[in-house]
Design a protein around this motif. Structure first.
Motif, PDB file in Angstrom:
ATOM      1  N   GLY A  71       0.825  -1.201   0.000  1.00 49.57           N
ATOM      2  CA  GLY A  71       0.000   0.000   0.000  1.00 49.57           C
ATOM      3  C   GLY A  71       0.862   1.254   0.000  1.00 49.57           C
ATOM      4  O   GLY A  71       0.639   2.184  -0.790  1.00 49.57           O
ATOM      5  N   LEU A  72       1.865   1.275   0.881  1.00 45.62           N
ATOM      6  CA  LEU A  72       2.752   2.433   0.951  1.00 45.62           C
ATOM      7  C   LEU A  72       3.536   2.602  -0.345  1.00 45.62           C
ATOM      8  O   LEU A  72       3.699   3.713  -0.859  1.00 45.62           O
ATOM      9  CB  LEU A  72       3.725   2.288   2.137  1.00 45.62           C
ATOM     10  N   LYS A  73       4.022   1.475  -0.902  1.00 44.31           N
ATOM     11  CA  LYS A  73       4.808   1.517  -2.155  1.00 44.31           C
ATOM     12  C   LYS A  73       3.968   2.062  -3.306  1.00 44.31           C
ATOM     13  O   LYS A  73       4.432   2.865  -4.112  1.00 44.31           O
ATOM     14  CB  LYS A  73       5.301   0.111  -2.524  1.00 44.31           C
ATOM     15  N   LEU A  74       2.725   1.601  -3.361  1.00 44.74           N
ATOM     16  CA  LEU A  74       1.839   2.037  -4.446  1.00 44.74           C
ATOM     17  C   LEU A  74       1.628   3.555  -4.379  1.00 44.74           C
ATOM     18  O   LEU A  74       1.763   4.264  -5.382  1.00 44.74           O
ATOM     19  CB  LEU A  74       0.489   1.319  -4.362  1.00 44.74           C
ATOM     20  N   VAL A  75       1.322   4.026  -3.198  1.00 45.55           N
ATOM     21  CA  VAL A  75       1.060   5.457  -3.014  1.00 45.55           C
ATOM     22  C   VAL A  75       2.276   6.278  -3.449  1.00 45.55           C
ATOM     23  O   VAL A  75       2.150   7.306  -4.128  1.00 45.55           O
ATOM     24  CB  VAL A  75       0.672   5.740  -1.534  1.00 45.55           C
ATOM     25  N   ASP A  76       3.471   5.808  -3.081  1.00 46.72           N
ATOM     26  CA  ASP A  76       4.695   6.553  -3.428  1.00 46.72           C
ATOM     27  C   ASP A  76       5.021   6.471  -4.917  1.00 46.72           C
ATOM     28  O   ASP A  76       5.629   7.384  -5.468  1.00 46.72           O
ATOM     29  CB  ASP A  76       5.884   6.049  -2.594  1.00 46.72           C
ATOM     30  N   ALA A  77       4.639   5.377  -5.576  1.00 45.27           N
ATOM     31  CA  ALA A  77       5.019   5.189  -6.986  1.00 45.27           C
ATOM     32  C   ALA A  77       4.061   5.882  -7.959  1.00 45.27           C
ATOM     33  O   ALA A  77       4.406   6.139  -9.113  1.00 45.27           O
ATOM     34  CB  ALA A  77       5.091   3.690  -7.305  1.00 45.27           C
ATOM     35  N   LEU A  78       2.853   6.191  -7.509  1.00 45.23           N
ATOM     36  CA  LEU A  78       1.889   6.839  -8.404  1.00 45.23           C
ATOM     37  C   LEU A  78       2.351   8.259  -8.742  1.00 45.23           C
ATOM     38  O   LEU A  78       2.879   8.974  -7.880  1.00 45.23           O
ATOM     39  CB  LEU A  78       0.500   6.870  -7.753  1.00 45.23           C
ATOM     40  N   GLU A  79       2.163   8.658 -10.012  1.00 44.41           N
ATOM     41  CA  GLU A  79       2.629   9.983 -10.437  1.00 44.41           C
ATOM     42  C   GLU A  79       1.487  10.928 -10.800  1.00 44.41           C
ATOM     43  O   GLU A  79       1.496  12.097 -10.434  1.00 44.41           O
ATOM     44  CB  GLU A  79       3.592   9.828 -11.624  1.00 44.41           C
ATOM     45  N   LEU A  80       0.500  10.417 -11.553  1.00 44.67           N
ATOM     46  CA  LEU A  80      -0.641  11.263 -11.917  1.00 44.67           C
ATOM     47  C   LEU A  80      -1.536  11.501 -10.688  1.00 44.67           C
ATOM     48  O   LEU A  80      -2.068  12.589 -10.479  1.00 44.67           O
ATOM     49  CB  LEU A  80      -1.438  10.583 -13.038  1.00 44.67           C
ATOM     50  N   PHE A  81      -1.694  10.462  -9.882  1.00 45.56           N
ATOM     51  CA  PHE A  81      -2.489  10.552  -8.651  1.00 45.56           C
ATOM     52  C   PHE A  81      -1.775  11.462  -7.649  1.00 45.56           C
ATOM     53  O   PHE A  81      -0.554  11.414  -7.520  1.00 45.56           O
ATOM     54  CB  PHE A  81      -2.642   9.174  -8.004  1.00 45.56           C
ATOM     55  N   SER A  82      -2.564  12.249  -6.909  1.00 40.95           N
ATOM     56  CA  SER A  82      -2.011  13.032  -5.806  1.00 40.95           C
ATOM     57  C   SER A  82      -2.268  12.291  -4.507  1.00 40.95           C
ATOM     58  O   SER A  82      -3.375  11.772  -4.292  1.00 40.95           O
ATOM     59  CB  SER A  82      -2.676  14.404  -5.717  1.00 40.95           C
ATOM     60  N   HIS A  83      -1.268  12.268  -3.640  1.00 41.02           N
ATOM     61  CA  HIS A  83      -1.390  11.597  -2.341  1.00 41.02           C
ATOM     62  C   HIS A  83      -1.941  12.611  -1.350  1.00 41.02           C
ATOM     63  O   HIS A  83      -1.191  13.422  -0.801  1.00 41.02           O
ATOM     64  CB  HIS A  83       0.002  11.098  -1.926  1.00 41.02           C
ATOM     65  N   VAL A  84      -3.250  12.610  -1.159  1.00 41.61           N
ATOM     66  CA  VAL A  84      -3.899  13.606  -0.298  1.00 41.61           C
ATOM     67  C   VAL A  84      -5.043  12.977   0.496  1.00 41.61           C
ATOM     68  O   VAL A  84      -5.579  11.934   0.105  1.00 41.61           O
ATOM     69  CB  VAL A  84      -4.490  14.796  -1.106  1.00 41.61           C
ATOM     70  N   ALA A  85      -5.426  13.644   1.579  1.00 43.43           N
ATOM     71  CA  ALA A  85      -6.578  13.225   2.390  1.00 43.43           C
ATOM     72  C   ALA A  85      -7.812  13.950   1.886  1.00 43.43           C
ATOM     73  O   ALA A  85      -8.330  14.828   2.551  1.00 43.43           O
ATOM     74  CB  ALA A  85      -6.322  13.540   3.856  1.00 43.43           C
ATOM     75  N   ASN A  86      -8.265  13.620   0.700  1.00 44.08           N
ATOM     76  CA  ASN A  86      -9.451  14.274   0.152  1.00 44.08           C
ATOM     77  C   ASN A  86     -10.066  13.332  -0.878  1.00 44.08           C
ATOM     78  O   ASN A  86      -9.424  12.374  -1.324  1.00 44.08           O
ATOM     79  CB  ASN A  86      -9.060  15.609  -0.505  1.00 44.08           C
TER      80      ASN A  86
END
Ligand SMILES: *Cc1c(COP(=O)(O)O)cnc(C)c1O
Length: 433
Positions: free
Chosen positions: A358-373
């Motif tokens: 889960g953590l790896k996926l979040v860090d590897a995504l580029e188009l997606f923004s890692h946000v609490a929204n």
């Protein structure tokens, strides 16, 4: 569900026009931002009658503001409700409606699949007011009937739960609430009135975090309480705020005086006046603009979300996908019944690689923004167990659908092929780990 609430104008027409007319002073076609704190009274009598709630008008922007009023009317129209109260955030809306219905010793029944922040608000923070909450599985409405007590004041559910994709059987919950003489409150944030109109299924009150799809661009906090105007507050003695004389207004009784607008007037005259969780005019303006494209955006969000969910369901790194638009979902039939135009664009994915993946996926995504929204035009991702659901223990995380292996996605309105390509490369990274 019909596209024409009340046989009046259609949904997209209301989304563009409801509540707004050209500015009477200037002719401005877009709703101006009335960036003012106070309003000049005609004379002393006018001022007195405004303060007595005998004349409708503007006094002070903590209670009402013309820009905010346009948004309230617009969202009330989209939900086919009688009136609405805008608030500073979704949580402020939940606070405001609870404040009207509850008192020390009162009890509320809520779904245990609510948005994580709502679970904390209901079970932890509201306790300090002497309000008790029982959380139950929304898959078993009959269970709620068993847990109603004399002091229970409402049932609170989400039409489409963020992020589990659980769809509540709204009509069944409405029957159970009404048997007990209490209102059904539906948080319609994830579905929006474009996909689902809870009042058509018997709900009495709707809450929104307008921060999400209604403003829609990730740039304005806000909340809304919408009243159907159909609940009979006088049928029992459970709701003294609305049915007993109000000392702060010379013994005025809200339900007797304002009828089906009692809750709306109370929400401004007492709720906003004394709790102060008012929406700023700038945020109302941004949300009015967002509402104009609500149907267009949500349709595109849903189309993209379905394509992404189908892609993920077939991916070897994935355990399961919680999207109710998938035929494999146990909520597919409820989706067809309550929101046939689409199943929203927020859902969760369980990864075979667990917490680390889960953590790896979040860090590897580029188009997606890692946000609490959620509910932005942009695609968003978060790993709830390490962020939004961190305060809950693992058992509560799993119960709310946010175990360590779960990632939440909010699919935006970019091209679906680009969203899928980004997930594809990031899942490859997560699998290698
Ligand atoms: C975000 C959210 C809330 C809380 O709204 P805020 O505007 O963040 O206070 C409530 N319910 C749902 C379903 C949400 O997604």
């Amino acid at each position: 569900m019909t596209d024409r609430p009340n046989q009046g104008p259609g949904f997209h027409t209301l989304a563009v026009h409801a509540g707004a007319s050209p500015d009477p002073a200037t002719g401005a076609r877009a709703t101006p931002i009335y960036q003012t704190t106070a309003y000049v009274f005609d004379d002393a009598d006018h001022a007195a009658s405004l303060f007595n709630l005998q004349t409708y008008g503007y006094i002070y922007s903590r209670l009402t503001n013309p820009t905010v009023s346009v948004l309230e009317e617009r969202i009330a129209a989209l939900e086919d409700g009688k009136g609405a109260i805008a608030t500073a955030s979704g949580h402020a809306a939940q606070m405001l409606i609870s404040f009207v219905l509850m008192q020390p010793g009162a009890h509320i029944l809520a779904s245990n699949k609510l948005y994580g922040g709502s679970l904390t608000q209901f079970t932890n923070t509201f306790k300090k007011f002497g309000w008790d909450a029982t959380l139950l599985d929304p898959d078993n409405p009959a269970d709620f009937r068993q847990h109603i007590r004399p002091e229970t004041k409402a049932i609170f559910i989400e039409s489409l739960a963020n992020p589990t994709g659980v769809i509540a059987d709204i009509a069944a919950f409405a029957d159970i609430a009404h048997e007990a003489g209490i209102p059904l409150i539906v948080d319609n944030t994830s579905a929006t009135p474009y996909l689902c109109r809870p009042f058509e299924w018997g709900a009495d009150i709707i809450t929104h975090s307008t921060t999400k799809f209604l403003s829609g661009h990730g740039n304005a906090m806000g909340g809304m309480v919408v009243d159907s105007g159909k609940f009979d507050w006088g049928q029992n003695d459970k709701f003294p705020s609305l049915t007993r004389p109000e000392p702060a207004y010379h013994g005025l009784t809200f339900y007797e005086t304002f009828g089906d607008l009692a809750l709306t007037v109370h929400g401004h005259a007492i709720g906003l006046r004394d709790l102060g969780a008012t929406m700023a005019p700038m945020n109302a303006y941004l949300t009015i603009t967002g509402c104009e494209t609500l149907g267009l955006r949500v349709a595109k969000h849903c189309e993209n979300a379905l394509a992404v969910a189908q892609y993920l369901e077939a991916h070897p790194a994935v355990n399961w996908v919680s999207y109710p638009g998938l035929k494999s979902s146990k909520y597919y039939d409820l989706h067809q019944k309550y929101m046939p135009k689409g199943a929203g664009s927020v859902f969760s994915v369980s990864l075979k690689g667990g917490y680390e993946a889960g953590l790896k996926l979040v860090d590897a995504l580029e188009l997606f923004s890692h946000v609490a929204n959620i509910g932005d035009t942009r695609s968003l991702v978060i790993h709830p167990a390490s962020t939004t659901h961190r305060q809950l223990d693992e058992k509560a995380q799993i119960a709310s659908g946010a175990g360590p292996d779960v990632v939440r996605l909010s699919i935006g309105i970019e091209d679906a092929a680009d969203i899928i390509a980004d997930l594809d490369q990031a899942l490859a990274v997560a699998m290698r780990a």
